[in-house]
Write a protein that holds these residues in place. Structure first.
Motif, PDB file in Angstrom:
ATOM      1  N   ASN A  17       0.833  -1.199   0.000  1.00  0.00           N
ATOM      2  CA  ASN A  17       0.000   0.000   0.000  1.00  0.00           C
ATOM      3  C   ASN A  17       0.872   1.255   0.000  1.00  0.00           C
ATOM      4  O   ASN A  17       1.916   1.301   0.647  1.00  0.00           O
ATOM      5  CB  ASN A  17      -0.917  -0.024   1.229  1.00  0.00           C
ATOM      6  CG  ASN A  17      -1.610   1.295   1.456  1.00  0.00           C
ATOM      7  OD1 ASN A  17      -1.202   2.063   2.310  1.00  0.00           O
ATOM      8  ND2 ASN A  17      -2.650   1.562   0.699  1.00  0.00           N
ATOM      9  N   LYS A  18       0.435   2.277  -0.724  1.00  0.00           N
ATOM     10  CA  LYS A  18       1.242   3.469  -0.947  1.00  0.00           C
ATOM     11  C   LYS A  18       1.745   4.096   0.350  1.00  0.00           C
ATOM     12  O   LYS A  18       2.921   4.481   0.441  1.00  0.00           O
ATOM     13  CB  LYS A  18       0.429   4.492  -1.744  1.00  0.00           C
ATOM     14  CG  LYS A  18       1.202   5.744  -2.123  1.00  0.00           C
ATOM     15  CD  LYS A  18       0.344   6.660  -2.983  1.00  0.00           C
ATOM     16  CE  LYS A  18       1.127   7.905  -3.377  1.00  0.00           C
ATOM     17  NZ  LYS A  18       0.304   8.812  -4.215  1.00  0.00           N
ATOM     18  N   SER A  19       0.893   4.211   1.345  1.00  0.00           N
ATOM     19  CA  SER A  19       1.281   4.872   2.587  1.00  0.00           C
ATOM     20  C   SER A  19       2.339   4.087   3.346  1.00  0.00           C
ATOM     21  O   SER A  19       3.079   4.645   4.153  1.00  0.00           O
ATOM     22  CB  SER A  19       0.049   5.073   3.483  1.00  0.00           C
ATOM     23  OG  SER A  19      -0.493   3.818   3.880  1.00  0.00           O
ATOM     24  N   GLN A  20       2.434   2.778   3.076  1.00  0.00           N
ATOM     25  CA  GLN A  20       3.390   1.943   3.783  1.00  0.00           C
ATOM     26  C   GLN A  20       4.609   1.592   2.932  1.00  0.00           C
ATOM     27  O   GLN A  20       5.626   1.138   3.454  1.00  0.00           O
ATOM     28  CB  GLN A  20       2.697   0.646   4.236  1.00  0.00           C
ATOM     29  CG  GLN A  20       1.530   0.895   5.181  1.00  0.00           C
ATOM     30  CD  GLN A  20       0.700  -0.364   5.397  1.00  0.00           C
ATOM     31  OE1 GLN A  20       0.422  -1.105   4.465  1.00  0.00           O
ATOM     32  NE2 GLN A  20       0.307  -0.596   6.634  1.00  0.00           N
ATOM     33  N   LEU A  37       7.890   1.168  -6.727  1.00  0.00           N
ATOM     34  CA  LEU A  37       6.719   1.115  -5.856  1.00  0.00           C
ATOM     35  C   LEU A  37       5.440   1.066  -6.678  1.00  0.00           C
ATOM     36  O   LEU A  37       5.187   1.929  -7.517  1.00  0.00           O
ATOM     37  CB  LEU A  37       6.691   2.330  -4.919  1.00  0.00           C
ATOM     38  CG  LEU A  37       7.968   2.658  -4.147  1.00  0.00           C
ATOM     39  CD1 LEU A  37       7.735   3.836  -3.210  1.00  0.00           C
ATOM     40  CD2 LEU A  37       8.471   1.454  -3.369  1.00  0.00           C
ATOM     41  N   THR A  38       4.628   0.051  -6.442  1.00  0.00           N
ATOM     42  CA  THR A  38       3.315  -0.038  -7.070  1.00  0.00           C
ATOM     43  C   THR A  38       2.311  -0.449  -5.999  1.00  0.00           C
ATOM     44  O   THR A  38       2.349  -1.560  -5.503  1.00  0.00           O
ATOM     45  CB  THR A  38       3.292  -1.066  -8.220  1.00  0.00           C
ATOM     46  OG1 THR A  38       3.721  -2.339  -7.731  1.00  0.00           O
ATOM     47  CG2 THR A  38       4.190  -0.636  -9.349  1.00  0.00           C
ATOM     48  N   VAL A 171      -9.417  -2.609  -0.610  1.00  0.00           N
ATOM     49  CA  VAL A 171      -9.950  -2.506  -1.982  1.00  0.00           C
ATOM     50  C   VAL A 171      -8.784  -2.322  -2.956  1.00  0.00           C
ATOM     51  O   VAL A 171      -7.704  -1.861  -2.569  1.00  0.00           O
ATOM     52  CB  VAL A 171     -10.937  -1.328  -2.114  1.00  0.00           C
ATOM     53  CG1 VAL A 171     -12.167  -1.550  -1.257  1.00  0.00           C
ATOM     54  CG2 VAL A 171     -10.257  -0.007  -1.751  1.00  0.00           C
ATOM     55  N   PRO A 172      -8.972  -2.690  -4.233  1.00  0.00           N
ATOM     56  CA  PRO A 172      -7.902  -2.506  -5.223  1.00  0.00           C
ATOM     57  C   PRO A 172      -7.566  -1.024  -5.405  1.00  0.00           C
ATOM     58  O   PRO A 172      -8.432  -0.158  -5.367  1.00  0.00           O
ATOM     59  CB  PRO A 172      -8.501  -3.091  -6.507  1.00  0.00           C
ATOM     60  CG  PRO A 172      -9.584  -4.018  -6.044  1.00  0.00           C
ATOM     61  CD  PRO A 172     -10.147  -3.391  -4.803  1.00  0.00           C
ATOM     62  N   ASP A 173      -6.274  -0.759  -5.605  1.00  0.00           N
ATOM     63  CA  ASP A 173      -5.795   0.587  -5.900  1.00  0.00           C
ATOM     64  C   ASP A 173      -5.649   0.693  -7.423  1.00  0.00           C
ATOM     65  O   ASP A 173      -4.667   0.218  -7.990  1.00  0.00           O
ATOM     66  CB  ASP A 173      -4.447   0.818  -5.207  1.00  0.00           C
ATOM     67  CG  ASP A 173      -3.940   2.245  -5.360  1.00  0.00           C
ATOM     68  OD1 ASP A 173      -4.259   2.882  -6.369  1.00  0.00           O
ATOM     69  OD2 ASP A 173      -3.206   2.706  -4.467  1.00  0.00           O
TER      70      ASP A 173
END
Length: 263
Positions: A17-20, A37-38, A171-173
């Motif tokens: 996840n982006k924030s992590q 990063l994806t 949920v999907p990003d």
């Protein structure tokens, strides 16, 4: 230089996840690697405002608060703050956390942690609780929508009162999924890392065929954070390395060890 920067020249795909993912990426780059990063999944609140009175009552009555993930802890505090709710007194309620990262997040917010298993998985947390929780205790489990009901299944047969509260959902990003497709078309990877089974499933929906090719050629090493993530990958016929300690640090150590050995 190789030993000082064991990931020198290695491309590492971080599917978190982006924030992590940012901190994971910085750690990879600090070891000499290139982090791509994806973010494939994201999280959103799941507990409605209408449930606030019931939730507050459950917290006030609880003898144990059980956190099954650091995300659960984050959404817990966000919900309390957003709805003007209060924590039970530390002298009244005990707290269990699934792992060190979750425990650290709670302690940083002045919530002492009374119980944390040696192995950071739900089964071990449930067994640890089994030894500590009394039959008359009330246990509130703070979780996400994809969390398994291991704790309830373990403790409920003992007559222990369990309430489960789904604080967030996964949920999907969609933006991250698009970025993954672009990255896979441009780059090859030395390591692909997974920190949850839900990320594995999202990834395989997009790149199942490519992953099998990468695995068969042997140029890409897959790294799972723990047994559930490893099992999810194996369901797609992909083997992976797994650290002995189920943390980001453990994953980094695993990648460094593989790089040093030239595996």
């Amino acid at each position: 230089m190789k030993h000082e920067l064991p990931l020198q020249g290695k491309k590492v795909l971080v599917t978190r996840n982006k924030s992590q993912a940012q901190s994971f990426g910085r750690r990879v780059e600090g070891l000499g690697g290139e982090a791509v990063l994806t973010s494939l999944i994201t999280f959103r609140p799941a507990l409605s405002s209408e449930q606030a009175p019931l939730f507050q009552a459950a917290l006030d009555e609880a003898d144990w608060l059980v956190f099954t993930s650091v995300n659960g802890a984050k959404f817990f505090f966000a919900y309390l703050e957003g709805h003007g709710m209060t924590l039970p007194a530390a002298s009244k309620v005990k707290v269990a956390a699934v792992g060190e990262k979750t425990a650290r997040y709670l302690r940083d917010r002045d919530l002492p942690v009374d119980l944390m298993p040696d192995v950071y998985v739900a089964e071990q947390l449930a067994e640890a609780l089994k030894q500590k929780v009394s039959r008359d205790d009330k246990v509130a489990v703070l979780k996400g929508n994809l969390s398994r009901d291991v704790i309830q299944k373990t403790l409920s047969p003992l007559g222990i009162d369990i309430s489960e509260w789904t604080l967030y959902e996964t949920v999907p990003d969609q933006r991250g999924i698009h970025e993954l497709k672009e990255a896979a078309a441009r780059k090859s990877f030395d390591f692909v890392t997974f920190t949850s089974s839900s990320t594995v499933h999202t990834f395989m929906d997009i790149l199942k065929a490519e992953s099998k090719i990468w695995a068969e050629k042997g140029h890409t090493v897959f790294v799972s954070i723990g047994p559930l993530t490893k099992k999810a990958l194996s369901e797609y016929g992909i083997s992976s390395y797994m650290p002995s300690v189920y943390t980001i640090d453990g994953m980094l150590e695993t990648m460094c060890r593989i790089s040093r050995k030239g595996e």
